[in-house]
Design a protein around this motif. Structure first.
Motif, PDB file in Angstrom:
ATOM      1  N   GLU A  63      13.211 -30.539 -48.906  1.00  0.00           N
ATOM      2  CA  GLU A  63      14.203 -29.372 -48.331  1.00  0.00           C
ATOM      3  C   GLU A  63      15.656 -29.732 -48.953  1.00  0.00           C
ATOM      4  O   GLU A  63      16.400 -30.751 -49.388  1.00  0.00           O
ATOM      5  N   ILE A  92      21.301 -20.750 -45.865  1.00  0.00           N
ATOM      6  CA  ILE A  92      20.937 -22.028 -46.182  1.00  0.00           C
ATOM      7  C   ILE A  92      22.310 -23.017 -46.570  1.00  0.00           C
ATOM      8  O   ILE A  92      22.532 -24.063 -46.144  1.00  0.00           O
ATOM      9  N   HIS A  95      24.734 -23.407 -43.902  1.00  0.00           N
ATOM     10  CA  HIS A  95      24.165 -24.494 -42.853  1.00  0.00           C
ATOM     11  C   HIS A  95      24.434 -26.028 -43.629  1.00  0.00           C
ATOM     12  O   HIS A  95      25.004 -26.795 -42.873  1.00  0.00           O
ATOM     13  N   SER A 156      15.528 -17.317 -43.204  1.00  0.00           N
ATOM     14  CA  SER A 156      15.662 -18.364 -43.997  1.00  0.00           C
ATOM     15  C   SER A 156      15.260 -19.692 -43.883  1.00  0.00           C
ATOM     16  O   SER A 156      14.710 -20.122 -44.880  1.00  0.00           O
ATOM     17  N   LEU A 157      15.428 -20.003 -42.672  1.00  0.00           N
ATOM     18  CA  LEU A 157      15.028 -21.474 -42.098  1.00  0.00           C
ATOM     19  C   LEU A 157      13.345 -21.362 -42.400  1.00  0.00           C
ATOM     20  O   LEU A 157      12.842 -22.378 -42.930  1.00  0.00           O
ATOM     21  N   VAL A 160      12.227 -21.532 -46.020  1.00  0.00           N
ATOM     22  CA  VAL A 160      12.479 -22.927 -46.527  1.00  0.00           C
ATOM     23  C   VAL A 160      11.532 -23.776 -45.996  1.00  0.00           C
ATOM     24  O   VAL A 160      10.973 -24.777 -46.849  1.00  0.00           O
ATOM     25  N   THR A 175      17.652 -28.892 -43.599  1.00  0.00           N
ATOM     26  CA  THR A 175      17.675 -27.467 -43.128  1.00  0.00           C
ATOM     27  C   THR A 175      16.865 -27.692 -41.876  1.00  0.00           C
ATOM     28  O   THR A 175      16.914 -27.002 -40.755  1.00  0.00           O
TER      29      THR A 175
END
Length: 187
Positions: A63, A92, A95, A156-157, A160, A175
């Motif tokens: 990740e 991302i 974050h 987005s999370l 990923v 993430t």
């Protein structure tokens, strides 16, 4: 003797995981241009303090994450950007930027030292899980506040997570830490 053996076992496990992460970082290629770099530099210009985070592309599917305690480096999976729109990449990267701002890797490394010494106490391990959960929640809240688009960030999370593997070390801020389904509902 039992305490020393336990401490040695904990340190050995962490050292093995650290070597794997470090090898991934060494194989990664530094990047100075591209859409990820442009978005990261734009986020850095908005943030205080203005810290420049080097970006490295990795062929491995780990990740996106911040590696390092005092000179953080952002490791980005090479083919991840193909699957994301600019808004997802920005979320991302924001974050990960929050992890640097909050010194999350340093805090996690200090707690790992406490875990090595007090490996026998279950509360120390419970605290680790809570710390990871709180650190991810704090970064999530900051990203949502910054972007004002919680749905895009949650998406987005998930994108990923479909593509990448979680980092094996807690002192590598990534993430996908903590309970992802709870995080997405919260976002």
């Amino acid at each position: 003797a039992v305490w020393l053996c336990g401490m040695a076992a904990v340190l050995l496990v962490w050292f093995t995981r650290w070597r794997r992460v470090f090898a991934t970082l060494q194989r990664a290629v530094p990047v100075d241009e591209g859409r990820e770099v442009e978005i990261l530099r734009r986020l850095e210009s908005l943030a205080k303090p203005h810290t420049r985070i080097p970006l490295r592309l990795s062929r491995e599917l780990m990740e996106p994450g911040i590696f390092g305690l005092f000179r953080p480096v952002l490791l980005w999976p090479e083919r991840l950007s193909e699957r994301l729109e600019d808004g997802h990449i920005e979320a991302i990267l924001a974050h990960e930027r929050m992890h640097v701002t909050r010194y999350d890797n340093l805090t996690a490394a200090l707690h790992m030292a406490v875990e090595a010494v007090f490996w026998f106490h279950p509360i120390v391990w419970w605290l680790e899980a809570r710390m990871v959960e709180e650190r991810e929640r704090a970064c999530d809240e900051a990203v949502v506040q910054l972007s004002g688009r919680p749905e895009a960030y949650a998406e987005s999370l998930l994108k990923v997570c479909r593509f990448c593997v979680e980092s094996p070390l807690t002192c590598v801020s990534g993430t996908t830490g903590a309970d992802l389904s709870r995080r997405v509902r919260s976002i």
